[in-house]
Scaffold this active site. Structure first.
Site, PDB file in Angstrom:
ATOM      1  CG  HIS A 147      77.674  31.311 -22.992  1.00 61.43           C
ATOM      2  ND1 HIS A 147      78.114  32.808 -22.941  1.00 61.43           N
ATOM      3  CD2 HIS A 147      77.533  31.114 -21.906  1.00 61.43           C
ATOM      4  CE1 HIS A 147      77.624  33.068 -21.760  1.00 61.43           C
ATOM      5  NE2 HIS A 147      77.236  32.030 -21.020  1.00 61.43           N
ATOM      6  CD  GLU A 169      66.608  37.596 -26.545  1.00 63.34           C
ATOM      7  OE1 GLU A 169      67.029  38.423 -26.060  1.00 63.34           O
ATOM      8  OE2 GLU A 169      66.588  36.868 -27.632  1.00 63.34           O
ATOM      9  CE1 TYR A 193      65.300  36.758 -34.329  1.00 64.15           C
ATOM     10  CE2 TYR A 193      66.956  36.491 -35.905  1.00 64.15           C
ATOM     11  CZ  TYR A 193      65.681  36.617 -35.428  1.00 64.15           C
ATOM     12  OH  TYR A 193      64.522  36.143 -36.407  1.00 64.15           O
ATOM     13  CE1 TYR A 208      73.849  33.886 -15.445  1.00 58.86           C
ATOM     14  CE2 TYR A 208      75.964  34.017 -16.453  1.00 58.86           C
ATOM     15  CZ  TYR A 208      74.482  33.463 -16.661  1.00 58.86           C
ATOM     16  OH  TYR A 208      74.088  32.716 -17.503  1.00 58.86           O
TER      17      TYR A 208
END
Length: 451
Positions: A264, A357, A367, A378
């Protein structure tokens, strides 16, 4: 690397040189069930326990109807599916499960149904591969695919030099220049050593808006921190005689800033017209950091060309907040682009399992991640029961199942007027390219150009 060769539907009329799509094959699972996590984890267990006896083992139909064919008696929206699971449907075989399943588990089931339906659709729509050079049709233009550069290992970024050459970054740590008619050059020497593990490596590359004058090139990459921890790093430098020189650090955190993960990263660059540099950092595997203004992860940042915070940033001067933050509550923003007409910043973001998104980024806005999300973990366990909350910006579009949304670009050329100002979105799942029509801040249409 594949260039999209496009033409008006009346005939082949040229090459779209402003849109280049890295097609990353090695990273993609070949089995759709692996791509979508089908048959794994908590959601699949819940389905087997409470759904399969009526809807069949794969939810394709049994005593009750199929959940995979997009035919619905009581509505097929996420909200309608959740209501059917929660409240049941009196007079049918569908009982209520609100006493046994919480809202997060219900959300997990909705995601699983979407995944299984997409798997069934993909398997039912398999067609022979289209040969390179063949004309492909779309709603507004015909086009061809043409290989421009081959032999790359996970190309991550493309930046055009003023003379038409391309500067390419490869995740294992190589920076190269490709010259049309000449080919792919040897790796640039002296590039910083990167930490190549899991998602880590060399990421984006960008040129300063005044590159022709100052020669500055910006790189983002990961380096090893403490033990198995990796750190996000941003530098700028110049290329001279095939070597990386004049390096300056723009962002080099202390070893304890990020957690013990290698995923990430985000790390997409974008300069605005005023010379500010926007860059994204994912949550780095610690979701709650996305909501903490004192932490850099899970944010889109805005800085000056030298890495210092822009004075007009929304949290500049606020105690306990990083002055570089432009927006927060992000999981893993992989694409940034400015709308060519409105100047608005748009971002594509990896969700977890589902819930990718597309967001319109406004300064200072939250957000939502991980408080609100359309995805699940997952392993099939839920992240949140909430898909919206007051004070948190909803996505303009969300994709469930995940398309693994990555780079995005607005088409600004004149050769293909039917695509003017449309947004092109790449997706790793299915190796796909989508065209999105945006009107008044809303996506009004999507077309899959190829997959």
């Amino acid at each position: 690397m594949t260039r999209l060769r496009l033409a008006a539907s009346a005939g082949i009329a040229g090459v779209l040189g402003t849109l280049l799509v890295p097609v990353i094959v090695r990273s993609l699972p070949q089995d759709p069930s692996v791509a979508y996590g089908v048959g794994q984890g908590a959601a699949a267990k819940i389905s087997a326990d409470v759904c399969a006896s009526c809807h069949g083992e794969g939810l394709g139909g049994g005593r009750a109807s199929s959940l995979l064919d997009d035919t619905w008696v009581y509505g097929g929206s996420d909200e309608a599916l959740a209501e059917s699971i929660r409240e049941g449907r009196p007079g049918t075989l569908m009982p209520p499960f609100k006493a046994t399943l919480d809202e997060r588990q219900i959300r997990s089931l909705v995601v699983l149904i979407r995944e299984l339906a997409e798997k069934a659709r993909v398997e039912g729509a398999k067609t022979p591969a289209v040969p390179e050079g063949a004309v492909r049709t779309s709603e507004r233009h015909a086009f061809k695919l043409e290989t421009v550069v081959d032999g790359l290992d996970t190309p991550w970024a493309i930046e055009f030099l003023p003379d038409g050459r391309m500067l390419l970054s490869e995740r294992p740590g190589r920076l190269r220049i490709f010259a049309p008619g000449v080919g792919l050059g040897a790796p640039i020497t002296g590039v910083p050593k990167v930490w190549v593990k899991q998602d880590g490596g060399l990421f984006d590359v960008a040129l300063h808006p005044d590159y022709a004058t100052n020669g500055w090139i910006y790189l983002a990459y990961s380096v090893q921190g403490q033990g198995e921890t990796s750190m996000t790093t941003l530098v700028r430098g110049r290329i001279k005689d095939g070597a990386w020189v004049d390096q300056e650090f723009l962002y080099r955190p202390s070893p304890d800033v990020f957690g013990p993960g290698n995923d990430h990263y985000g790390l997409r660059f974008l300069f605005d017209r005023e010379g500010h540099l926007f860059y994204s950092i994912g949550d780095r595997g610690i979701p709650d950091d996305a909501q903490r203004l004192a932490r850099p992860a899970g944010k889109i940042h805005r800085v000056q060309g030298d890495g210092s915070a822009a004075k007009e940033n929304p949290f500049a001067g606020r105690e306990g907040a990083l002055a570089t933050i432009w927006s927060y509550g992000h999981r893993n923003p992989q694409g940034l682009a400015f709308h060519p007409v409105t100047g608005e910043l748009w971002a594509a973001e990896h969700g977890p399992r589902g819930g990718d998104e597309l967001n319109r980024i406004l300064p200072g806005r939250n957000y939502g991640w991980p408080v609100v999300t359309f995805g699940i973990n997952y392993d099939g366990t839920p992240v949140s029961a909430l898909t919206e909350k007051e004070g948190m910006e909803p996505p303009v579009v969300q994709w469930t199942p995940s398309i693994a949304a990555c780079g995005i670009a607005f088409y600004t050329g004149d050769r293909f007027p039917g695509w003017k100002n449309d947004l092109f979105v790449t997706g790793l799942v299915g190796k796909q390219l989508r065209r999105l029509v945006i009107e008044n801040g809303r996506v009004t249409h999507q077309e899959i150009l190829f997959r």
